[in-house]
Design a protein around this motif. Structure first.
Motif, short mmCIF file in Angstrom:
data_model
loop_
_atom_site.label_atom_id
_atom_site.label_comp_id
_atom_site.label_asym_id
_atom_site.label_seq_id
_atom_site.Cartn_x
_atom_site.Cartn_y
_atom_site.Cartn_z
N ARG A 300 -1.63 41.46 82.48
CA ARG A 300 -1.66 42.59 81.55
C ARG A 300 -2.67 43.64 82.03
O ARG A 300 -3.74 43.31 82.54
CB ARG A 300 -2.03 42.12 80.15
N THR A 301 -2.31 44.90 81.85
CA THR A 301 -3.22 45.99 82.21
C THR A 301 -4.05 46.40 81.00
O THR A 301 -3.86 45.87 79.90
CB THR A 301 -2.42 47.20 82.73
N LYS A 302 -4.96 47.33 81.18
CA LYS A 302 -5.87 47.72 80.10
C LYS A 302 -5.14 48.42 78.96
O LYS A 302 -5.57 48.35 77.81
CB LYS A 302 -6.98 48.62 80.64
N PHE A 303 -4.04 49.13 79.28
CA PHE A 303 -3.36 49.92 78.25
C PHE A 303 -1.88 49.58 78.20
O PHE A 303 -1.22 49.49 79.24
CB PHE A 303 -3.53 51.42 78.51
N GLN A 304 -1.38 49.40 76.98
CA GLN A 304 0.06 49.22 76.74
C GLN A 304 0.50 50.24 75.70
O GLN A 304 -0.05 50.29 74.60
CB GLN A 304 0.38 47.80 76.25
N GLU A 305 1.46 51.07 76.06
CA GLU A 305 1.96 52.11 75.16
C GLU A 305 2.56 51.47 73.90
O GLU A 305 3.44 50.61 73.99
CB GLU A 305 3.01 52.95 75.87
N PRO A 306 2.08 51.87 72.69
CA PRO A 306 2.56 51.21 71.46
C PRO A 306 4.01 51.52 71.10
O PRO A 306 4.68 50.70 70.49
CB PRO A 306 1.60 51.72 70.38
N LYS A 307 4.51 52.70 71.45
CA LYS A 307 5.88 53.07 71.07
C LYS A 307 6.80 52.88 72.27
O LYS A 307 7.08 53.80 73.04
CB LYS A 307 5.92 54.52 70.57
N TYR A 308 7.27 51.66 72.44
CA TYR A 308 8.08 51.32 73.60
C TYR A 308 9.55 51.14 73.25
O TYR A 308 10.39 50.99 74.12
CB TYR A 308 7.56 50.02 74.24
N TYR A 309 9.90 51.13 71.97
CA TYR A 309 11.27 50.82 71.56
C TYR A 309 11.81 51.93 70.66
O TYR A 309 11.06 52.69 70.06
CB TYR A 309 11.32 49.49 70.80
N ASN A 310 13.15 52.02 70.57
CA ASN A 310 13.74 53.01 69.66
C ASN A 310 14.66 52.37 68.62
O ASN A 310 15.32 53.06 67.87
CB ASN A 310 14.47 54.11 70.42
N THR A 311 14.73 51.03 68.60
CA THR A 311 15.40 50.30 67.52
C THR A 311 14.57 49.06 67.20
O THR A 311 14.00 48.45 68.11
CB THR A 311 16.82 49.85 67.91
N LYS A 312 14.53 48.68 65.93
CA LYS A 312 13.73 47.52 65.55
C LYS A 312 14.40 46.22 65.97
O LYS A 312 13.77 45.33 66.51
CB LYS A 312 13.47 47.54 64.05
N SER A 313 15.70 46.08 65.68
CA SER A 313 16.41 44.87 66.08
C SER A 313 17.86 45.21 66.40
O SER A 313 18.69 45.36 65.50
CB SER A 313 16.36 43.81 64.97
N ILE A 314 18.15 45.30 67.68
CA ILE A 314 19.52 45.59 68.09
C ILE A 314 20.43 44.40 67.76
O ILE A 314 21.63 44.57 67.54
CB ILE A 314 19.58 45.94 69.60
N VAL A 315 19.86 43.20 67.68
CA VAL A 315 20.63 42.02 67.30
C VAL A 315 21.18 42.18 65.88
O VAL A 315 22.36 41.96 65.62
CB VAL A 315 19.77 40.75 67.41
N CYS A 316 20.31 42.59 64.95
CA CYS A 316 20.72 42.80 63.56
C CYS A 316 21.72 43.93 63.44
O CYS A 316 22.74 43.81 62.76
CB CYS A 316 19.48 43.08 62.70
N TYR A 318 23.78 45.14 65.69
CA TYR A 318 25.07 44.86 66.34
C TYR A 318 25.85 43.76 65.65
O TYR A 318 27.03 43.91 65.33
CB TYR A 318 24.80 44.51 67.80
N PHE A 319 25.18 42.63 65.39
CA PHE A 319 25.90 41.46 64.90
C PHE A 319 26.06 41.43 63.39
O PHE A 319 27.02 40.85 62.87
CB PHE A 319 25.21 40.17 65.37
N ILE A 320 25.14 42.04 62.66
CA ILE A 320 25.21 42.01 61.20
C ILE A 320 25.76 43.32 60.64
O ILE A 320 26.69 43.33 59.83
CB ILE A 320 23.82 41.69 60.59
N LYS A 321 25.20 44.45 61.11
CA LYS A 321 25.67 45.74 60.62
C LYS A 321 26.89 46.25 61.35
O LYS A 321 27.50 47.25 60.95
CB LYS A 321 24.53 46.76 60.69
N LYS A 322 27.25 45.58 62.46
CA LYS A 322 28.48 45.87 63.21
C LYS A 322 28.51 47.29 63.79
O LYS A 322 29.57 47.91 63.90
CB LYS A 322 29.72 45.65 62.33
N ILE A 323 27.35 47.79 64.16
CA ILE A 323 27.27 49.07 64.84
C ILE A 323 27.25 48.79 66.34
O ILE A 323 26.32 48.15 66.85
CB ILE A 323 26.03 49.86 64.41
N VAL A 324 28.28 49.24 67.07
CA VAL A 324 28.46 48.82 68.45
C VAL A 324 28.42 49.98 69.45
O VAL A 324 28.53 49.76 70.66
CB VAL A 324 29.79 48.06 68.61
N VAL A 325 28.27 51.22 68.96
CA VAL A 325 28.25 52.40 69.82
C VAL A 325 26.85 53.01 69.78
O VAL A 325 26.28 53.20 68.70
CB VAL A 325 29.30 53.44 69.37
N PHE A 326 26.31 53.33 70.94
CA PHE A 326 24.92 53.79 71.03
C PHE A 326 24.66 55.00 70.14
O PHE A 326 23.68 55.03 69.39
CB PHE A 326 24.57 54.12 72.48
#
Length: 335
Positions: A300-316, A318-326
């Motif tokens: 690990r380096t000294k700094f890790q950017e906190p905002k690294y993602y743009n969705t909380k759970s793609i699993v939820c 895609y598989f639960i809400k059935k949203i399949v297009v970006f």
């Protein structure tokens, strides 16, 4: 700028025979290399005989994707590396828009082109599509591909934009940045090493971009087929190692715990589908991760950017809400 197109090869004589001609025809700006991972077929002698302009770099053993490139690139001097799979068909003028971007944008360190399916050229290809992202738990997906749903290319991603990761199938990087980051993580062997490298670049403040004017076609699955348990093992283990190295410190353990729970659910799904070998591969991936945790925590380096993602759970999503297009992720405010 001096550019080297480097094709990693292991027993891929048939792929080189089919795809190397397009690389040579449409890459006049570049020096083309074949980095051979100790092939036991006639790959090297074939290239020497029929493509004498191609330079050969030999590794003594099969080091996989990650260290295979690490060792080969020690012997290649260039400003830019274009790392391409041996099952990539390039197109006319594929290099120019990428070279132009590198020349005009000094903070852009990594680029990928548009990746379309060689077998079905109207569709995006699984490995990269129109640029990669990850969710909060490190699950990767792409513009044009979420899990196994592939979109047709209707021009919806004909833009140039920042992305989170670029596909290893066709991966452009500044050589200075590659060396600064010590290249790919050799422990990964194959799978997710390009996402890890992009994340490390992202944490250093560099930009990763997708350039739509550059188009290549990818066969995919030429090394390990999608249903191979070894591929399952590498994907699950390497994703956990990547999270360990790159997550912000305050999110590291909660996200790892959540990811392990989700992996467990995936394992149960494999069992219910009768895919016992894949269930075992996930178990082996986790035990391997436990053994390697401290080693990778120290990376690990000294700094890790906190905002690294743009969705909380793609699993939820895609598989639960059935949203399949970006693009629907944003229309329905699922981010």
């Amino acid at each position: 700028m001096k550019i080297a197109v480097v094709i990693l090869n292991w027993n891929g004589i048939l792929l080189l025979e089919k795809f190397l001609p397009s690389v040579l025809k449409y890459s006049p700006e570049a020096t083309v290399y074949v980095a051979d991972n100790a092939s036991t077929d006639d790959s090297v002698s074939y290239v020497k005989a029929f493509f004498p302009s191609v330079k050969i770099v030999k590794n003594d053993t099969n080091l996989g994707f990650a260290d295979g490139y690490n060792q080969a690139l020690k012997h290649i001097e260039a400003d830019l590396y274009a790392l391409i799979n041996s099952d990539i068909e390039v197109t006319e003028n594929w290099l120019q828009p990428i070279l132009k971007t590198f020349e005009n944008e000094p903070k852009t360190a990594i680029i990928q082109p548009k990746i379309l399916d060689f077998k079905n050229k109207e569709y995006f290809e699984y490995a990269g599509a129109a640029g990669g992202f990850i969710d909060k738990y490190g699950y990767p997906y792409c513009r044009g591909r979420i899990f196994d749903t592939l979109e047709k290319d209707n021009g919806q991603y004909d833009d140039n934009c920042e992305i989170f990761w670029a596909t290893g199938a066709c991966f452009f990087i500044r050589s200075t940045v590659y060396r600064e980051l010590n290249g790919f993580d050799a422990v990964f062997f194959a799978h997710q090493e390009e996402i890890d490298l992009c994340w490390r670049a992202f944490n250093k403040g560099y930009k990763i971009k997708y350039i739509s004017e550059s188009i290549v076609y990818h066969v995919g699955g030429a090394t390990l087929q999608q249903g191979n348990p070894k591929k399952t093992f590498l994907n699950f283990r390497n994703s956990l190692l990547m999270l360990t190295k790159n997550l912000p410190k305050n999110k590291l353990y909660p996200i790892l715990l959540g990811r392990m729970v989700l992996d467990g659910i995936a394992g149960i799904q494999f069992l219910t589908k009768g895919k016992f070998n894949h269930f075992v591969a996930i178990l082996k991936a986790h035990f391997s991760f436990y053994r390697l945790f401290l080693k990778h925590y120290k990376k690990r380096t000294k700094f890790q950017e906190p905002k690294y993602y743009n969705t909380k759970s793609i699993v939820c999503i895609y598989f639960i809400k059935k949203i399949v297009v970006f693009n629907d992720l944003f229309r329905t405010k699922q981010i």
